[in-house]
Design a protein around this motif. Structure first.
Motif, PDB file in Angstrom:
ATOM      1  N   ILE A  27      21.897 -57.614  20.454  1.00 50.17           N
ATOM      2  CA  ILE A  27      22.739 -58.328  19.487  1.00 50.17           C
ATOM      3  C   ILE A  27      23.065 -59.731  19.998  1.00 50.17           C
ATOM      4  CG2 ILE A  27      24.935 -58.327  18.236  1.00 50.17           C
ATOM      5  CD1 ILE A  27      22.963 -56.183  17.292  1.00 50.17           C
ATOM      6  N   GLU A  28      23.348 -59.860  21.280  1.00 51.12           N
ATOM      7  CA  GLU A  28      23.634 -61.172  21.851  1.00 51.12           C
ATOM      8  C   GLU A  28      22.414 -62.087  21.747  1.00 51.12           C
ATOM      9  OE1 GLU A  28      24.468 -58.285  23.414  1.00 51.12           O
ATOM     10  OE2 GLU A  28      26.623 -58.428  23.063  1.00 51.12           O
ATOM     11  N   HIS A  29      21.229 -61.531  22.027  1.00 52.96           N
ATOM     12  CA  HIS A  29      19.991 -62.316  21.889  1.00 52.96           C
ATOM     13  C   HIS A  29      19.782 -62.728  20.437  1.00 52.96           C
ATOM     14  CE1 HIS A  29      18.253 -62.129  25.909  1.00 52.96           C
ATOM     15  NE2 HIS A  29      18.681 -60.875  25.983  1.00 52.96           N
ATOM     16  N   TYR A  30      20.037 -61.814  19.524  1.00 55.30           N
ATOM     17  CA  TYR A  30      19.897 -62.114  18.097  1.00 55.30           C
ATOM     18  C   TYR A  30      20.804 -63.283  17.716  1.00 55.30           C
ATOM     19  CZ  TYR A  30      20.562 -61.876  13.094  1.00 55.30           C
ATOM     20  OH  TYR A  30      20.659 -62.214  11.769  1.00 55.30           O
ATOM     21  N   LYS A  31      22.081 -63.164  18.031  1.00 52.42           N
ATOM     22  CA  LYS A  31      23.050 -64.194  17.638  1.00 52.42           C
ATOM     23  C   LYS A  31      22.722 -65.546  18.260  1.00 52.42           C
ATOM     24  CE  LYS A  31      26.843 -61.028  16.688  1.00 52.42           C
ATOM     25  NZ  LYS A  31      28.169 -60.556  17.107  1.00 52.42           N
ATOM     26  N   GLU A  32      22.318 -65.553  19.494  1.00 53.10           N
ATOM     27  CA  GLU A  32      21.955 -66.801  20.171  1.00 53.10           C
ATOM     28  C   GLU A  32      20.730 -67.446  19.516  1.00 53.10           C
ATOM     29  OE1 GLU A  32      20.039 -67.718  24.423  1.00 53.10           O
ATOM     30  OE2 GLU A  32      22.048 -66.824  24.540  1.00 53.10           O
ATOM     31  N   SER A  33      19.761 -66.629  19.139  1.00 52.18           N
ATOM     32  CA  SER A  33      18.520 -67.143  18.552  1.00 52.18           C
ATOM     33  C   SER A  33      18.719 -67.642  17.125  1.00 52.18           C
ATOM     34  CB  SER A  33      17.439 -66.062  18.555  1.00 52.18           C
ATOM     35  OG  SER A  33      17.147 -65.676  19.873  1.00 52.18           O
ATOM     36  N   VAL A  34      19.544 -66.955  16.373  1.00 47.22           N
ATOM     37  CA  VAL A  34      19.749 -67.316  14.966  1.00 47.22           C
ATOM     38  C   VAL A  34      20.640 -68.542  14.837  1.00 47.22           C
ATOM     39  CG1 VAL A  34      20.849 -66.560  12.825  1.00 47.22           C
ATOM     40  CG2 VAL A  34      19.316 -65.021  14.041  1.00 47.22           C
ATOM     41  N   GLY A  35      21.675 -68.623  15.641  1.00 47.14           N
ATOM     42  CA  GLY A  35      22.612 -69.737  15.510  1.00 47.14           C
ATOM     43  C   GLY A  35      23.284 -69.690  14.150  1.00 47.14           C
ATOM     44  N   ASN A  36      23.269 -70.792  13.431  1.00 44.39           N
ATOM     45  CA  ASN A  36      23.908 -70.837  12.105  1.00 44.39           C
ATOM     46  C   ASN A  36      22.884 -70.882  10.968  1.00 44.39           C
ATOM     47  OD1 ASN A  36      22.936 -73.394  12.434  1.00 44.39           O
ATOM     48  ND2 ASN A  36      24.871 -74.447  12.071  1.00 44.39           N
ATOM     49  N   ASP A  37      21.692 -70.373  11.211  1.00 45.05           N
ATOM     50  CA  ASP A  37      20.629 -70.350  10.201  1.00 45.05           C
ATOM     51  C   ASP A  37      20.939 -69.262   9.171  1.00 45.05           C
ATOM     52  OD1 ASP A  37      18.248 -70.119   8.731  1.00 45.05           O
ATOM     53  OD2 ASP A  37      17.038 -70.730  10.448  1.00 45.05           O
ATOM     54  N   SER A  38      21.295 -69.674   7.965  1.00 46.42           N
ATOM     55  CA  SER A  38      21.752 -68.727   6.935  1.00 46.42           C
ATOM     56  C   SER A  38      20.637 -67.862   6.358  1.00 46.42           C
ATOM     57  CB  SER A  38      22.445 -69.487   5.806  1.00 46.42           C
ATOM     58  OG  SER A  38      21.520 -70.358   5.179  1.00 46.42           O
ATOM     59  N   ARG A  39      19.398 -68.108   6.729  1.00 44.92           N
ATOM     60  CA  ARG A  39      18.298 -67.262   6.238  1.00 44.92           C
ATOM     61  C   ARG A  39      18.262 -65.911   6.940  1.00 44.92           C
ATOM     62  NH1 ARG A  39      13.411 -71.096   7.475  1.00 44.92           N
ATOM     63  NH2 ARG A  39      14.648 -71.188   9.374  1.00 44.92           N
ATOM     64  N   PHE A  40      18.977 -65.797   8.047  1.00 43.75           N
ATOM     65  CA  PHE A  40      18.960 -64.574   8.845  1.00 43.75           C
ATOM     66  C   PHE A  40      20.238 -63.771   8.619  1.00 43.75           C
ATOM     67  CE2 PHE A  40      16.034 -67.439  10.818  1.00 43.75           C
ATOM     68  CZ  PHE A  40      14.994 -66.632  11.238  1.00 43.75           C
ATOM     69  N   ASN A  41      20.061 -62.465   8.461  1.00 45.83           N
ATOM     70  CA  ASN A  41      21.174 -61.551   8.202  1.00 45.83           C
ATOM     71  C   ASN A  41      21.075 -60.369   9.154  1.00 45.83           C
ATOM     72  OD1 ASN A  41      22.162 -62.717   5.453  1.00 45.83           O
ATOM     73  ND2 ASN A  41      19.947 -62.576   5.290  1.00 45.83           N
ATOM     74  N   LEU A  42      22.216 -59.973   9.694  1.00 47.84           N
ATOM     75  CA  LEU A  42      22.253 -58.852  10.639  1.00 47.84           C
ATOM     76  C   LEU A  42      23.021 -57.694  10.030  1.00 47.84           C
ATOM     77  CD1 LEU A  42      21.757 -57.639  13.457  1.00 47.84           C
ATOM     78  CD2 LEU A  42      23.884 -58.751  14.186  1.00 47.84           C
ATOM     79  N   ILE A  43      22.398 -56.529  10.064  1.00 51.88           N
ATOM     80  CA  ILE A  43      23.041 -55.286   9.642  1.00 51.88           C
ATOM     81  C   ILE A  43      23.096 -54.395  10.868  1.00 51.88           C
ATOM     82  CG2 ILE A  43      22.863 -53.243   8.170  1.00 51.88           C
ATOM     83  CD1 ILE A  43      21.172 -55.055   6.245  1.00 51.88           C
ATOM     84  N   ILE A  44      24.290 -53.918  11.206  1.00 49.68           N
ATOM     85  CA  ILE A  44      24.455 -53.054  12.373  1.00 49.68           C
ATOM     86  C   ILE A  44      24.812 -51.657  11.894  1.00 49.68           C
ATOM     87  CG2 ILE A  44      25.740 -52.659  14.504  1.00 49.68           C
ATOM     88  CD1 ILE A  44      26.268 -55.692  14.595  1.00 49.68           C
ATOM     89  N   ASN A  45      23.934 -50.706  12.187  1.00 49.34           N
ATOM     90  CA  ASN A  45      24.192 -49.315  11.806  1.00 49.34           C
ATOM     91  C   ASN A  45      25.341 -48.730  12.620  1.00 49.34           C
ATOM     92  OD1 ASN A  45      22.168 -49.155   9.893  1.00 49.34           O
ATOM     93  ND2 ASN A  45      20.646 -48.434  11.343  1.00 49.34           N
ATOM     94  N   THR A  46      26.023 -47.796  12.018  1.00 46.00           N
ATOM     95  CA  THR A  46      27.070 -47.059  12.735  1.00 46.00           C
ATOM     96  C   THR A  46      26.599 -45.659  13.115  1.00 46.00           C
ATOM     97  OG1 THR A  46      28.012 -46.335  10.635  1.00 46.00           O
ATOM     98  CG2 THR A  46      28.944 -48.323  11.631  1.00 46.00           C
ATOM     99  N   GLU A  47      25.396 -45.299  12.655  1.00 49.47           N
ATOM    100  CA  GLU A  47      24.774 -44.032  13.044  1.00 49.47           C
ATOM    101  C   GLU A  47      23.272 -44.257  13.164  1.00 49.47           C
ATOM    102  OE1 GLU A  47      23.914 -41.446   9.177  1.00 49.47           O
ATOM    103  OE2 GLU A  47      26.027 -41.996   9.317  1.00 49.47           O
ATOM    104  N   LYS A  48      22.606 -43.436  13.950  1.00 50.38           N
ATOM    105  CA  LYS A  48      21.166 -43.574  14.172  1.00 50.38           C
ATOM    106  C   LYS A  48      20.428 -43.252  12.882  1.00 50.38           C
ATOM    107  CE  LYS A  48      17.900 -44.090  17.324  1.00 50.38           C
ATOM    108  NZ  LYS A  48      17.626 -45.431  17.777  1.00 50.38           N
ATOM    109  N   LYS A  49      19.570 -44.173  12.416  1.00 48.74           N
ATOM    110  CA  LYS A  49      18.848 -43.964  11.161  1.00 48.74           C
ATOM    111  C   LYS A  49      17.336 -44.015  11.315  1.00 48.74           C
ATOM    112  CE  LYS A  49      22.331 -45.428   7.921  1.00 48.74           C
ATOM    113  NZ  LYS A  49      22.571 -46.189   6.713  1.00 48.74           N
TER     114      LYS A  49
END
Length: 91
Positions: free
Chosen positions: A50-72
């Motif tokens: 998640i830290e790598h994701y956030k650092e790489s995306v920065g403020n680029d609004s084309r990227f969206n992160l969904i974090i599961n709360t259970e294994k899917k």
């Protein structure tokens, strides 16, 4: 605009991708085609993905992160993001 793609939606489920997620995001950012939305779905990673994701995306609004709360797992992640509309479903 017959034959031309106006927009692309990318869905990328991941688990413990670490630095590889940064490479994936960098690859998308340098593409010539810029009209896309990317949805990255974390399947309860236990590393620093998640830290790598956030650092790489920065403020680029084309990227969206969904974090599961259970294994899917990958296929359920994708199916949860895609809605199917049949051409006859207008009634």
């Amino acid at each position: 605009m017959k034959g031309k793609v106006s927009r692309v939606i990318i869905i990328s489920p991941f688990y413990n991708a670490g630095k590889e997620i940064s490479n994936c995001i960098s690859s998308l950012k340098i593409q010539n085609f810029k009209n896309f939305e990317a949805y990255f779905i974390d399947d309860i990673s236990t590393d620093d993905t998640i830290e790598h994701y956030k650092e790489s995306v920065g403020n680029d609004s084309r990227f969206n992160l969904i974090i599961n709360t259970e294994k899917k797992y990958a296929i359920r992640n994708i199916l949860d993001c895609v809605n199917y509309l049949n051409y006859r479903d207008w009634e």
